[in-house]
Design an enzyme around this catalytic site. Sequence first.
Site, PDB file in Angstrom:
ATOM      1  N   CYS A  57       1.938   7.040  -2.844  1.00 48.88           N
ATOM      2  CA  CYS A  57       2.972   6.035  -3.115  1.00 48.88           C
ATOM      3  C   CYS A  57       2.254   4.706  -3.287  1.00 48.88           C
ATOM      4  O   CYS A  57       2.205   3.884  -2.375  1.00 48.88           O
ATOM      5  CB  CYS A  57       3.977   5.973  -1.967  1.00 48.88           C
ATOM      6  N   ALA A  58       1.694   4.478  -4.456  1.00 45.36           N
ATOM      7  CA  ALA A  58       0.634   3.487  -4.621  1.00 45.36           C
ATOM      8  C   ALA A  58       1.111   2.078  -4.940  1.00 45.36           C
ATOM      9  O   ALA A  58       0.429   1.115  -4.591  1.00 45.36           O
ATOM     10  CB  ALA A  58      -0.324   3.949  -5.718  1.00 45.36           C
ATOM     11  N   CYS A  94       5.047   0.695   7.264  1.00 47.78           N
ATOM     12  CA  CYS A  94       5.187  -0.689   7.729  1.00 47.78           C
ATOM     13  C   CYS A  94       6.459  -0.799   8.560  1.00 47.78           C
ATOM     14  O   CYS A  94       7.198  -1.772   8.468  1.00 47.78           O
ATOM     15  CB  CYS A  94       5.201  -1.663   6.563  1.00 47.78           C
TER      16      CYS A  94
END
Length: 844
Positions: free
Chosen positions: A197-198, A347
């Site tokens: 998931c760049a 995150c």
Amino acid sequence: MGGRGRSRTQRRHFSQSRENVWKRPKSDPADANPGADDGNDAGKAADKGSWQPFATQNLVFDEYYKGQGIVSQEEWDAFMECLRKPLPAAFRINSSSQFWMDIRSQLENDFAKSLQAEFIEGDEVEAIRPLAWYPENLAWHSNFSRMQLRKNQALERFHEFLKLENEIGNITRQEAVSMVPPLFLDVQPDHFVLDMCAAPGSKTFQLLEIIHRSTKPGSLPKGMVIANDLDVQRCNLLIHQTKRMCTANLVVTNHEAQQFPGCRLSKSQFDTSEMGNQLGPCLNQLLFDRVLCDVPCSGDGTLRKAPDIWRKWNTGMGNGIHGLQIQIAMRGISLLKVGGRMVYSTCSMNPIEDEAVVAEILRKCGGCVELLDVSSELPQLIRRPGLRKWKVRDRGTWLASYKDCPLSRRGAVNPSMFPSGSSVEPVDHSVELEEEQQNSHTTSSEDLPVQLDKPVTSANDLEEEVSGFPLERCMRILPHDQNGGAFFIAVLHKVGPLPVGTVEKNNSHQAKSSFHIDGQPDEAQDKLFKDMKTSEDFSASGNGEKVAEAALEACGDAPQEGPLETDSGNACENDNSNGVEAPSEQNDGKAGGKRKLQMQGKWRGVDPVVFLQDEDVINSIKNFYGIVDSFPLSNHLVTRNSETTRVKRIYYVSESVKELLELNFKVGQQLKITSIGLKMFERQTSREGTSAPCLFRISSEGLPLILPYVTKQILEASVADFKHLLQYKSIKFTDLVDAEFSEKAAKLMPGCCVIVLRKDNIGSSNPNLVHESPIAIGCWRGKASLSVMVTALDCQELLERLLLRMEPAKESPVQESKPSIDANEVNNSDMAEDVEEIRLNAEG
């Protein structure tokens, strides 16, 4: 209803691309001031459009994380105080840049001292400082927020420095905690790396730096990086971010991460006599040495830079994305080689998205995957151990185990969310269901999430489960520990092949359970994964609201819309290829034009990837520039147009990427490739360009790689002439300072040429001698002048670097005088048209 109206507001904000800043603009329709109804002056002022700060309080957030015990009660106040402050800016120096040492020296000796003297005034706190845990002082922390850098006039020089170096590619502005996951991957130059998931690409850029770390000028590493993202627009952002790296070892793909293709050849397809020596045994299918699994998440670790999350955060956000995170992580494990390493990161501070996912991975893989203890790595990085016990919160109720979950909620709450991960035997909940059905006549389910999630059971009264896995080996990075954001990281090592059927069982189970929340359709999964953002997306695009909106919709707080097209919005590189007519993505009754979509095999909307087999074109390029045989061109050049007569750009791919392409062709183009390789050559389009001996010029991106192998159309220039070219962009031969250089330039063939800066220790007798780290630019040899083919930003950067790197020398008046420019040749000729095109298309 409240939930539906709120979600529509969030979608409206996202459609307007409202920027996530710490103050809301006047036009923000969500700027509701509670004091407005009280008739006080503050409320009236707000109604008149005054700026109000975002609320940084959420009672549900406080109660949830206090109950989970992510910090002790003694440090709770410090934790919350830090979360309410804007995030300091951070950036990283690109170690592959030829000026990285100059930039580091400038930060250490110039900005660190000047900013310290101006802003700190003797305080112990440093204005900017290198991050102690990042190798070689290449990452820096600033005690100024992004808004301070933009608004404070005294910081203007530092801010302009950051903007210029970031645009050039010498630095990358990136949140400090976002730099951590790639460091724990232990990437080597020969590794195949997958970034699942760049977008937007900061971590991908880091991975590329690492594999290029030990390569010399003109050489390429054996490894490669595949950067994947589901959203086409974010793929474009990813391409823009990573193209500053100028690498031939990158492939950008557009797939759902949980369905990333393995490109496995069947035994009938795998012809050992044909492929055995070329591809090697590893490329009968696509497996990776390292996988970065930085999954979509609720994003509450980014509250400091995306304060909008405060007002929309709820417990359903983490619960709604949990199943998708497991699917992505399990797909990453299945694509990992035995002996390989995968980093799982989010995150988010939510254990449902963090430790619960890691525990489920270990549970599904048995003993085939182990959780590594990396506490001895990066010792100066302050991190905390992962949790081994936590609870699940669902609609205001604390659940200690799956057996406490009502039968009606088991479509939304999965056993994998709990520390033990165990399910229970079916029991008779008919009485309970009957009571709930009676209550449903008076209470709508849509009203429940709007309440403040008041618990019916205290978190402290529950008997908590404890995970049997060593989850303390995970890492939690909290904001107040080192004045940054929050992040979760787990390092997994694959010690053996997965049990047969593990991945298939995982996909089928999660598909049935993860996104049937409150009766929502399966399309929620596609919309959720497309809209979720990873950590640095907020700073890159300013659309952090997509996180909370997507999670809310997955949890049933918003009406569902139709499934989204995932591959129909990609812009086509080639203007001349035949395309297919396609309607616009949304047919909402508005007048909309049709657009042509390219076909790449079975992929609609993407340009094809084709090996350039035109020997005439290849030989003309090779002969014109005198490219030596040791630099392979055949089978390493690709285009995005099947019609070679209309090729505009030619890309160069490394050996590893070439083998991947060959494998992809053999398996029927399973990979949907949006970008590949390094742009090496571009076709001339002006009249003068088409009359040149070679139709293709060397692109500025490809020049550093091919430079050591060019023996023709290359000259060395003195510092004076080199600076004049950068400053004035076009100079007549007669105005060049060095007479010998002027004579040689006039003898060059018309067309593209390369000008290399001559150093004192390199004589001009051998113009083809290229030193260790050359400074070179592409130019156009016109009828009577040299014109640079470099963007204005690149010219500005090179000029500044020359001034900083070299001692100022007293130059003669003729050297400092501005060279005369032939207006007829530069401004009115076909050459001017071509140079302008080069500048405009520099980003293409």
